[in-house]
Design an enzyme around this catalytic site. Structure first.
Site, PDB file in Angstrom:
ATOM      1  CG  ASP A  31      -1.592   1.234   1.544  1.00 19.49           C
ATOM      2  OD1 ASP A  31      -1.404   1.832   2.622  1.00 19.49           O
ATOM      3  OD2 ASP A  31      -2.322   1.682   0.645  1.00 19.49           O
ATOM      4  CG  ASP A  33      -1.779   7.687   0.314  1.00 19.43           C
ATOM      5  OD1 ASP A  33      -2.579   7.461  -0.609  1.00 19.43           O
ATOM      6  OD2 ASP A  33      -0.921   8.572   0.282  1.00 19.43           O
TER       7      ASP A  33
END
Ligand code: XBP
Ligand code: MG
Length: 274
Positions: A31, A33
């Protein structure tokens, strides 16, 4: 690293009746953010506020408010939900939310170029370790491709990604699993076996689990209180030789020492695939 003490190894030591089924670590999907980069508090939030200012709107998201808003993934959806809660009509939002989001994205790109958004400590070391062992590397993010591609180039220029799937490539954002199933497909994998997701949030964890993927969660200030039930490992950082992260949860009793390494992820995969 402590020797394997997960219940599988403890309960049924390898032998003729219990052949060792070692699932090779084939890929790690990161991922962006809150995981690879510390982007929300001083990146996205600032960009949203500057966009509101540019549109002469009175809204400003302070750090606490923004933490609550993060449960809605996708910047445009976040704006839309916020405006709806303030009585802005659907018709107005249909025009305002995309325009605000486009403005915000342009501002964020500049923050990326200015180096405001930093890579979390230890992430680069793990990426290099995985690449060195021939493990495929992918990105699975809700964020918009415009800034994601720029950020990966600007902040992680030496990393060669085998697949990058962004919010622009999906019809449903996390906690929907689509971003991760697309990433597996882009990696040429016919299923979740042999892949691990590294996430930071409850929504990301739910998406990874819904895709049948083993998931390690690296929490941050905004996600430490998220519901992380079902995570295969929870730590508060990527850690490093001199600065191991805290192991928040180790449900498979892998003996994780707070330093995310290819070996630790391989062991996690083995324990999780019990
Ligand atoms: C988290 C998100 C993103 C960003 C905003 O992404 O929800 O949408 O907060 O970015 P990740 P955009 O899955 O990487 O944790 O404004 O580009 O949507
Ligand atoms: Mg995240």
């Amino acid at each position: 690293m402590a020797t394997t003490t997960c219940s599988w190894a403890a309960a049924c030591p390898p032998g003729p009746d219990h052949p060792v089924v070692v699932t090779p670590l084939r890929a790690v999907v990161f991922d962006v953010d809150g995981t690879l980069v510390d982007s929300e508090r001083h990146g996205h939030r600032v960009a949203f506020n500057r966009a509101f200012e540019a549109f002469d709107l009175p809204y400003r998201w302070d750090e606490t408010t923004y933490g609550d808003l993060l449960h809605t993934t996708g910047g445009q959806r976040r704006i839309d939900g916020f405006l709806a809660a303030r009585g802005v009509t659907e018709e107005e939002r249909a025009e305002l939310a995309p325009a605000l989001h486009a403005c915000k994205t342009g501002i964020l790109e500049q923050l990326v170029e200015d180096g405001i958004i930093e890579v979390r400590p230890g992430a680069q070391r793990l990426l290099e370790g995985l690449a060195g062992e021939g493990v495929a590397l992918a990105v699975g993010t809700t964020g918009s491709r415009r800034w994601v591609d720029r950020l990966l180039l600007r902040m992680l220029p030496t990393v060669s990604w085998d697949a990058v799937v962004t919010g622009d490539d999906v019809t449903a954002r996390k906690p929907d699993p689509e971003v991760f199933t697309l990433a597996l497909g882009a990696l040429g994998l016919d299923g979740p076996a042999g892949a691990v997701v590294i996430e930071d949030s409850g929504e990301g964890l739910t998406a990874a689990r819904a895709a049948g993927l083993c998931c390690a969660v690296v929490v941050n200030g905004y996600t430490v209180d998220h519901d992380l039930a079902g995570a295969d490992l929870v730590v508060d950082g990527f850690g490093g030789p001199d600065s191991p992260a805290a192991v928040v949860a180790d449900p498979h009793r892998t003996g994780a020492d707070g330093i995310l390494t290819p070996g630790l992820l391989r062991n996690l995969l083995r324990c999780a695939s019990e």
